[in-house]
Design an enzyme around this catalytic site. Sequence first.
Site, PDB file in Angstrom:
ATOM      1  N   LYS A 154       0.841  -1.204   0.000  1.00  0.00           N
ATOM      2  CA  LYS A 154       0.000   0.000   0.000  1.00  0.00           C
ATOM      3  C   LYS A 154       0.875   1.253   0.000  1.00  0.00           C
ATOM      4  CE  LYS A 154      -3.776  -2.469   2.270  1.00  0.00           C
ATOM      5  NZ  LYS A 154      -4.443  -2.817   3.542  1.00  0.00           N
TER       6      LYS A 154
ATOM      7  N   GLN B 210      -4.285  -1.592   9.825  1.00  0.00           N
ATOM      8  CA  GLN B 210      -4.221  -2.919   9.214  1.00  0.00           C
ATOM      9  C   GLN B 210      -4.756  -3.972  10.192  1.00  0.00           C
ATOM     10  OE1 GLN B 210      -3.227  -3.644   5.956  1.00  0.00           O
ATOM     11  NE2 GLN B 210      -3.942  -5.713   6.416  1.00  0.00           N
TER      12      GLN B 210
ATOM     13  N   ASP C  95     -10.711   2.978   4.541  1.00  0.00           N
ATOM     14  CA  ASP C  95     -11.074   1.559   4.432  1.00  0.00           C
ATOM     15  C   ASP C  95     -12.596   1.377   4.404  1.00  0.00           C
ATOM     16  OD1 ASP C  95      -8.954  -0.149   4.054  1.00  0.00           O
ATOM     17  OD2 ASP C  95      -8.475  -0.349   6.186  1.00  0.00           O
TER      18      ASP C  95
END
Length: 293
Positions: free
Chosen positions: A52, A96, A119
């Site tokens: 990412k 994460q 997200d």
Amino acid sequence: MILLDGKKTSEAIQQEIADEVAEIKANGGKVPHLAAILVGNDGGSVTYVTNKVLACERVGFGSSLIRYEDDVTEEELLAKIKELNESEVVDGFIVQLPLPKHINTQKVLEAVDPKKDVDGFHPANVGRMVAGLTSFLPATPYGILQLIERYGIETNGKHCVVIGRSNIVGSPMSILMAKAAYPGNATVTLCHRNTVDLAYHTRQADIIIAAVGIPGLITADMVKEGAVVIDVGTTRVPDATRKSGYRLRGDVDFDNVAPKCSYITPVPGGVGPLTIAMLLKNTLRAARKEVYA
Ligand code: ADP
């Protein structure tokens, strides 16, 4: 049969984002910035987050990687999230997953400012999506919508069978496919582990979206001739012929299902590569304040 090429589509989207960033820079605007919080040293998580961050560099975004050991306290994490929420530099950030067991994941996700929740996991964004308002869509469903749209696949009035009801893939996908929009306007059936006769449902599907994590669950006899099949599954199965010792297998028995399909995603190279592109897209949308205008 047409292969839905997620790698090519992801590259195209990332190029579009890079072009927009170049334009922002040329106009003296603020460069979009994504931050990622990574807890621990799990191999998969380290790889995902590294990819990412590298993708941010490729498109010209700023990025920061914030790492903690496994024993980080919930308070420390929440304090960092508060700092990122208030940061003038950071437009969007992600935590994460999975987090260590001693940390309340839901509490952490709800601490993220919905305006920076790229997200799309915060209940405010989930709620906005359900209500048909602008929201940050989770990367996998967003990527699937992009594949459908960019290949011009008809969804209006089609019967879409989604298999799997997770918060990050199956459930949002079922809602998005039923929305009064394109892609959408489909009649949706959501199947899951309590579904009595999965094959009965999939055989009637014009579009199958499988997000289960059981390799080869969808076999040729379960698929109607001409169906569109989108495979979200990526399970590592042992493979001695590979250097890594494993290969990725989807939920669909690709070799036997593909000949019956009008469109199908390969695994790997289908939905997977799109997730990073859509995370970048969400970060750009955050920087442009498009979602919470
Ligand atoms: P993902 O993150 O890819 O969505 P999860 O592991 O979170 O995957 O969710 C898997 C989903 O698959 C669950 O919603 C579960 O109900 C569904 N599922 C598991 N086994 C079956 C099965 N045999 N048939 C249909 N659905 C299943």
